[in-house]
Motif scaffolding. Structure first.
Motif, PDB file in Angstrom:
ATOM      1  N   ALA A 126       0.836  -1.200   0.000  1.00 20.47           N
ATOM      2  CA  ALA A 126       0.000   0.000   0.000  1.00 20.47           C
ATOM      3  C   ALA A 126       0.864   1.240   0.000  1.00 20.47           C
ATOM      4  O   ALA A 126       1.900   1.288   0.654  1.00 20.47           O
ATOM      5  N   ARG A 184      -3.619   3.818  -0.802  1.00 15.96           N
ATOM      6  CA  ARG A 184      -3.867   3.301  -2.151  1.00 15.96           C
ATOM      7  C   ARG A 184      -3.245   1.913  -2.189  1.00 15.96           C
ATOM      8  O   ARG A 184      -2.028   1.762  -2.068  1.00 15.96           O
ATOM      9  N   SER A 203      -9.599  -2.301  -0.410  1.00 19.18           N
ATOM     10  CA  SER A 203      -9.178  -1.168   0.416  1.00 19.18           C
ATOM     11  C   SER A 203      -9.503  -1.464   1.871  1.00 19.18           C
ATOM     12  O   SER A 203     -10.514  -2.096   2.173  1.00 19.18           O
TER      13      SER A 203
END
Length: 84
Positions: A51, A60, A72
């Motif tokens: 990430a 992200r 996510s």
């Protein structure tokens, strides 16, 4: 005392079952790599979860292999400083 610069990412399982918890928490730690947004890339100990995390804690997720569609996290928390 040294600064522990990692994060806890909490992932919510959309289909919880007896053998799968409703939530999983993964600790990620910085690498020397930088993402396309200019922020550090963090990985878990297996290097499967990757990430890019901004200074403001925006995440992200980055695929670490072909065909992945990373989920996510539902929550992001900076890890507290660790005692040496």
């Amino acid at each position: 005392m040294s600064e522990r610069t990692g994060f806890e990412l909490t992932f919510t399982n959309p289909f919880p079952a007896d053998d799968m918890p409703a939530e999983q928490v993964v600790e990620v730690f910085p690498t020397t790599a930088v993402g396309s947004g200019g922020y550090p890339i963090y990985v878990d100990r297996t290097k499967i979860i990757r990430a890019e995390i901004s200074d403001a804690g925006q995440v992200r997720m980055i695929a670490s292999g072909g065909g992945q569609r990373p989920q996510s996290p539902s929550a992001v928390h900076r890890l507290p400083p660790a005692d040496d």
